[in-house]
Every structure is written in structure tokens, then in C-alpha cells.
Design an enzyme around this catalytic site. Structure first.
Site, PDB file in Angstrom:
ATOM      1  N   SER A 161       0.803  -1.222   0.000  1.00 59.07           N
ATOM      2  CA  SER A 161       0.000   0.000   0.000  1.00 59.07           C
ATOM      3  C   SER A 161       0.839   1.277   0.000  1.00 59.07           C
ATOM      4  O   SER A 161       0.313   2.361  -0.237  1.00 59.07           O
ATOM      5  CB  SER A 161      -0.950   0.027   1.205  1.00 59.07           C
ATOM      6  OG  SER A 161      -0.242   0.286   2.394  1.00 59.07           O
ATOM      7  N   LYS A 199       1.729   4.208   7.418  1.00 59.49           N
ATOM      8  CA  LYS A 199       0.938   5.038   6.514  1.00 59.49           C
ATOM      9  C   LYS A 199       1.359   6.505   6.640  1.00 59.49           C
ATOM     10  O   LYS A 199       2.059   6.893   7.575  1.00 59.49           O
ATOM     11  CB  LYS A 199      -0.557   4.922   6.846  1.00 59.49           C
ATOM     12  CG  LYS A 199      -1.163   3.563   6.552  1.00 59.49           C
ATOM     13  CD  LYS A 199      -1.241   3.277   5.080  1.00 59.49           C
ATOM     14  CE  LYS A 199      -1.963   1.964   4.805  1.00 59.49           C
ATOM     15  NZ  LYS A 199      -1.233   0.797   5.306  1.00 59.49           N
TER      16      LYS A 199
END
Length: 240
Positions: A161, A199
């Protein structure tokens, strides 16, 4: 100036890129230069990058590009007995450092001569969150010059991701422990005291968004009491 080892590594990388279009692996560079540890290659690459001879490309494996070569490359390519000899010379000139023709106004380049070990805690998701394993028995060697003040640790990345930020599955992320982070920083985030993920952090009003760097994954938004910052990304290692 380039050291002899920096020059040898630069020539080796340049030759491999010209021959096959792919830079050599760290193991190949280590063997070519006769070094015992890949940490020495990391220091040499960092030195070449700081001096403007190579560039790391974030979205490619073996991502090194030769930007330029020393101005006295032709002279250095001669046999040692001929190098630097002028009319009337009685001894050949064999420099320990190589002139690079660069200037870094106002910059001070720190020497990276030591390595330190940081705890390798386990795997962290760059995709679906998973629990990070705090295993103090595993350690990871890092060039000391990459670390700042404070506590650091390493986590192995799992998932894709964050691939558009140059973070790939299997990379080792070097994290500086922190409980706060600037908007837009890539952080280790603890969600609901159970899940840990890597993230980009965005604060939007009273909400916290954890953004991926892959269009195939969606941004997750939480209330401020559900997310705790566990650290900030400071470096990344990749095995080829």
C-alpha cells in the site's frame, strides 16, 4: 574529493549500468570492493549521493543512477605507473583521494564510519494492518550516520500500500520512536491499541486519516482517540 573506495564503487556501478541497464546488488558491490559488510557499501553510496555523483530512484529495484563521473576520470584510468607523471617526474603519483570537481557551500558532511544495531521488532503492514511483534532478540545493523537522536527500531514491511512512496514488500523500515508527527509524515500508527500499520498521517479537523501510497488502497479515517503515533520513518533498506 572521492576516496579510493568511493571511486572504485562509482566505476563499478557505472560499468554495470552501461552493460545491462541495472545497477549491481549490494552483495555484488560488497564482493567487488572486497568489503566484509554491506554497511560499508551503504556508507559509500551515501557519500557518493551527497557529492552529487549518484542518485537513488525511489520507484525501481536496484534504484541507482550515475549522475556524473569525476572530471579526472581519464587520468585515473591509466596504469598506476603512468598516472600523474609529467616530464621530469621521477615518481608516479598515486592519490588516495580523487578530485570530484564539486562544491557543497555551507554544508558539512558527517563521516559515517560506524554501524549500530537497533531492535528488529517484526513485520508491519503496508496494506491490511497486522500486529507488530516486539521481539527484542532480533537486531538490525544500521549506519550510525542515518540515525538522529532518540530511540530507533526496525520493522519489516509487509504489503504494497506504500509502493508509490518507494516502500516495497520485504523492505526494512528504520523508525525513530515518536508520539507526535508533522502532517504528511510517514508514521507507524497504532489503531485501537491492537493494529499497527505504516501510513502517511493527515489531520483533518478532529479526524486522523491514514493515507496509503497506492491507488488500489483506500484512506482510513479515525477519531483522534483511536490512533497513536508510535514512530516516524527515517530510512529504508531493501534486499535485491
Amino acid at each position: 574529493m572521492l576516496t579510493r573506495k568511493q571511486y572504485e564503487l562509482l566505476v563499478f556501478i557505472d560499468a554495470r549500468l552501461k552493460a545491462g541497464g541495472v545497477s549491481p546488488s549490494f552483495d555484488e558491490m560488497k564482493d567487488a570492493l572486497g568489503l566484509k559488510s554491506k554497511s560499508g557499501i551503504h556508507r559509500l553510496i551515501t557519500g557518493l549521493e551527497e557529492r552529487g555523483f549518484i542518485r537513488r530512484l525511489p520507484h525501481r529495484a536496484r534504484a541507482l543512477e550515475v549522475v556524473r563521473l569525476p572530471e579526472n576520470m581519464a587520468e585515473l584510468g591509466k596504469p598506476a605507473a603512468q598516472r600523474g607523471r609529467q616530464r621530469g617526474d621521477t615518481q608516479p603519483f598515486a592519490p588516495n583521494v580523487i578530485e570530484g570537481g564539486f562544491r557543497l557551500p555551507g554544508a558539512i558532511v558527517a563521516a559515517r564510519t560506524e554501524s549500530v544495531q537497533v531492535p528488529l521488532y517484526g513485520r508491519i503492514a503496508a496494506g491490511t494492518p497486522i500486529e507488530a511483534v516486539r521481539d527484542q532478540s532480533n537486531m538490525f545493523e544500521v549506519p550510525a550516520g542515518l540515525l538522529t537522536s532518540g530511540e530507533h527500531y526496525a520493522l519489516e514491511v509487509e504489503g504494497d500500500s506504500m509502493i508509490e512512496a518507494g516502500i516495497h514488500d520485504g523492505d526494512v523500515a528504520i523508525i525513530r520512536h515518536a508520539e507526535t508527527a508533522e502532517n504528511g509524515s510517514i508514521v507507524v500508527a497504532l489503531v485501537d491499541n491492537a493494529e499497527v500499520t505504516l501510513k502517511r498521517l493527515r489531520r483533518k479537523g478532529q479526524s486522523i486519516a491514514l493515507e496509503p501510497a497506492n491507488k488500489a488502497h483506500g484512506t482510513r479515517i479515525f477519531g483522534p482517540d483511536r490512533v497513536k503515533v508510535q514512530g516516524k520513518l527515517v530510512a529504508l533498506y531493501r534486499k535485491y
